[in-house]
Design a protein around this motif. Structure first.
Motif, PDB file in Angstrom:
ATOM      1  N   ILE A 237     134.296  25.351 117.610  1.00 25.23           N
ATOM      2  CA  ILE A 237     135.763  24.758 116.656  1.00 25.23           C
ATOM      3  C   ILE A 237     135.288  22.911 116.306  1.00 25.23           C
ATOM      4  O   ILE A 237     135.684  22.560 115.695  1.00 25.23           O
ATOM      5  CB  ILE A 237     135.849  25.178 117.850  1.00 25.23           C
ATOM      6  N   LEU A 238     134.665  22.569 116.994  1.00 25.18           N
ATOM      7  CA  LEU A 238     134.446  20.635 117.202  1.00 25.18           C
ATOM      8  C   LEU A 238     133.418  20.560 115.883  1.00 25.18           C
ATOM      9  O   LEU A 238     133.847  19.354 115.557  1.00 25.18           O
ATOM     10  CB  LEU A 238     133.617  19.938 118.132  1.00 25.18           C
ATOM     11  N   SER A 239     132.581  21.689 115.268  1.00 21.77           N
ATOM     12  CA  SER A 239     132.133  20.939 113.666  1.00 21.77           C
ATOM     13  C   SER A 239     132.197  21.829 112.702  1.00 21.77           C
ATOM     14  O   SER A 239     131.570  21.103 111.779  1.00 21.77           O
ATOM     15  CB  SER A 239     130.426  21.431 114.438  1.00 21.77           C
ATOM     16  N   GLU A 240     133.256  22.624 113.059  1.00 26.23           N
ATOM     17  CA  GLU A 240     133.932  22.450 111.742  1.00 26.23           C
ATOM     18  C   GLU A 240     134.778  22.080 110.497  1.00 26.23           C
ATOM     19  O   GLU A 240     134.725  22.729 109.124  1.00 26.23           O
ATOM     20  CB  GLU A 240     135.467  24.099 111.861  1.00 26.23           C
ATOM     21  N   ASP A 241     134.653  20.955 110.649  1.00 26.04           N
ATOM     22  CA  ASP A 241     134.820  19.847 109.466  1.00 26.04           C
ATOM     23  C   ASP A 241     134.005  18.848 109.211  1.00 26.04           C
ATOM     24  O   ASP A 241     133.775  17.897 108.180  1.00 26.04           O
ATOM     25  CB  ASP A 241     135.459  19.143 110.304  1.00 26.04           C
ATOM     26  N   PHE A 242     132.861  19.167 109.202  1.00 31.18           N
ATOM     27  CA  PHE A 242     131.182  18.298 109.413  1.00 31.18           C
ATOM     28  C   PHE A 242     130.349  19.531 108.111  1.00 31.18           C
ATOM     29  O   PHE A 242     130.289  20.361 108.920  1.00 31.18           O
ATOM     30  CB  PHE A 242     131.422  17.645 110.055  1.00 31.18           C
ATOM     31  N   PRO A 243     129.558  19.075 107.766  1.00 33.98           N
ATOM     32  CA  PRO A 243     128.602  18.944 106.932  1.00 33.98           C
ATOM     33  C   PRO A 243     127.514  18.935 108.261  1.00 33.98           C
ATOM     34  O   PRO A 243     126.727  20.296 108.022  1.00 33.98           O
ATOM     35  CB  PRO A 243     127.585  17.977 106.085  1.00 33.98           C
ATOM     36  N   PHE A 244     127.079  18.251 108.890  1.00 29.13           N
ATOM     37  CA  PHE A 244     126.129  18.410 110.728  1.00 29.13           C
ATOM     38  C   PHE A 244     126.926  17.276 111.483  1.00 29.13           C
ATOM     39  O   PHE A 244     127.804  16.369 111.061  1.00 29.13           O
ATOM     40  CB  PHE A 244     125.029  17.868 109.808  1.00 29.13           C
ATOM     41  N   VAL A 245     127.000  18.022 112.604  1.00 30.46           N
ATOM     42  CA  VAL A 245     126.992  17.060 113.897  1.00 30.46           C
ATOM     43  C   VAL A 245     126.227  17.460 115.057  1.00 30.46           C
ATOM     44  O   VAL A 245     126.562  18.807 115.087  1.00 30.46           O
ATOM     45  CB  VAL A 245     129.014  17.145 113.996  1.00 30.46           C
ATOM     46  N   ARG A 246     126.323  17.037 115.777  1.00 33.25           N
ATOM     47  CA  ARG A 246     125.339  17.367 117.039  1.00 33.25           C
ATOM     48  C   ARG A 246     126.483  17.257 118.402  1.00 33.25           C
ATOM     49  O   ARG A 246     126.835  16.019 118.495  1.00 33.25           O
ATOM     50  CB  ARG A 246     124.388  16.650 117.477  1.00 33.25           C
ATOM     51  N   VAL A 247     126.862  18.767 118.098  1.00 30.57           N
ATOM     52  CA  VAL A 247     128.264  18.788 119.493  1.00 30.57           C
ATOM     53  C   VAL A 247     127.417  18.341 121.406  1.00 30.57           C
ATOM     54  O   VAL A 247     126.412  19.497 121.065  1.00 30.57           O
ATOM     55  CB  VAL A 247     128.912  20.029 119.415  1.00 30.57           C
ATOM     56  N   ASP A 248     127.219  17.328 122.127  1.00 32.23           N
ATOM     57  CA  ASP A 248     127.433  17.449 123.157  1.00 32.23           C
ATOM     58  C   ASP A 248     127.769  17.675 124.477  1.00 32.23           C
ATOM     59  O   ASP A 248     129.467  17.319 124.222  1.00 32.23           O
ATOM     60  CB  ASP A 248     126.683  15.561 123.327  1.00 32.23           C
ATOM     61  N   LEU A 249     127.571  18.586 125.506  1.00 33.97           N
ATOM     62  CA  LEU A 249     128.759  19.209 125.903  1.00 33.97           C
ATOM     63  C   LEU A 249     127.043  19.478 127.193  1.00 33.97           C
ATOM     64  O   LEU A 249     125.933  19.445 127.648  1.00 33.97           O
ATOM     65  CB  LEU A 249     128.032  20.401 125.217  1.00 33.97           C
ATOM     66  N   TYR A 250     128.146  19.423 128.465  1.00 33.70           N
ATOM     67  CA  TYR A 250     127.875  20.119 129.517  1.00 33.70           C
ATOM     68  C   TYR A 250     128.247  21.128 130.064  1.00 33.70           C
ATOM     69  O   TYR A 250     129.549  21.924 130.016  1.00 33.70           O
ATOM     70  CB  TYR A 250     127.653  19.020 130.404  1.00 33.70           C
ATOM     71  N   SER A 251     127.857  21.534 131.464  1.00 31.98           N
ATOM     72  CA  SER A 251     127.989  23.059 131.952  1.00 31.98           C
ATOM     73  C   SER A 251     127.947  22.853 133.009  1.00 31.98           C
ATOM     74  O   SER A 251     126.736  22.688 134.065  1.00 31.98           O
ATOM     75  CB  SER A 251     127.473  24.188 131.011  1.00 31.98           C
TER      76      SER A 251
END
Length: 297
Positions: A237-251
């Protein structure tokens, strides 16, 4: 010495074209010529995007404060940690009313974080001095990542993420045209030296032999997060607008927690890849036809 180097680099960015300076920096760091006319490797394509896909949404989402609005827009507000305060001026910080544990960040750069585990032990004078330095510097020009230069510098104070580890495991989803392809897991970070272990995994959590072990300490047996499927969905969902992006998450404790969006990991000069890995990853990234300049709205 660092201040002199910083001033020289910033001065050069006001004199010479961005593309020329990028080519020089790439040659010095990667020990090879940068091909922007027909980029093929992952690092080369990141350099192309950095120069030719300068959309304002990139700058807004690199901003540690404004990116929160983007996450909310994507209906992922539940992944955001609590924001305690925002300040433009260091001297306005209300130290007495902050909780026992918190994290201080500046919005206009990378790595400018202060983790406070005990509010009673913080050296306010030195912290204020460091924050003033961070706010005054142009990280974008210094590192040739100009999306950061468009950010209005601010200080944000956020919730401290509680974890059983000294620092929570960091899961970085490399997303190409809205599709997460693999994950970089960061763990066993040494707070004193800054050293850490890292390992790449596919979406089934199988280890990927991407890292040259002569250049980086690898993490081959990282624990799979229990909510990996939810994390993958958030990254999509967070990357759908970009050719590339690194999505940094925690769990942590079953909760997906948003970290940040990174568009130019290591400035597009990651030199720790093994063999032809840089070229292999480059095949995942389809460059857009349309170009944008100046990060204008």
């Amino acid at each position: 010495m660092r201040k002199i180097k910083y001033k020289i680099i910033v001065l050069l960015t006001h004199i010479f074209p961005e593309e020329l300076l990028t080519k020089i920096a790439y040659r010095l760091k990667m020990k090879k010529k940068l091909n922007l006319r027909n980029p093929s490797s992952f690092n080369e394509k990141l350099q192309w995007l950095k120069i030719n896909w300068q959309r304002r949404v990139i700058s807004d989402c690199a901003d540690k404060l404004l990116v929160r609005d983007y996450v909310i827009k994507k209906n992922l507000k539940h992944t955001l940690i609590e924001l305690y305060a925002v300040y433009k001026n260091v001297d306005d910080i209300d130290w007495k009313n902050l909780p026992e544990k918190y994290v201080i960040k500046t919005t206009n750069s990378c790595g400018t974080n202060i983790i406070v585990r005990d509010s009673k032990s913080i050296d306010i004078k030195s912290t204020k001095s460091l924050l003033k330095t961070w706010l005054s510097e142009d990280y974008g020009r210094e590192h040739l990542e100009f999306q950061y230069s468009k950010i209005d510098p601010s200080i944000i104070i956020e919730e401290f993420i509680e974890s059983d580890l000294p620092l929570p495991q960091d899961y970085k989803f490399f997303c190409f045209n809205g599709i997460p392809k693999f994950i970089l897991c960061i763990d066993e970070r040494d707070l004193g030296t800054g050293k850490k272990k890292k390992g790449f995994y596919n979406l089934e959590w199988e280890y990927l032999d991407y890292i040259d072990e002569k250049k980086s300490t690898v993490l081959k047996n990282a624990k799979r997060p229990e909510n990996l499927d939810d994390m993958i969905q958030a990254a999509k969902i967070l990357s759908e607008d970009f050719p590339f992006v690194r999505v940094d998450l925690y769990s942590e404790k079953g909760r997906v927690i948003f970290g940040e969006l990174t568009f130019t990991p290591m400035g597009g000069m990651a030199n720790y890849f093994k063999g032809d890995t840089d070229l292999e990853i480059g095949t995942y990234l389809e460059l857009p036809q349309k170009k944008y300049k100046g990060y204008v709205r």
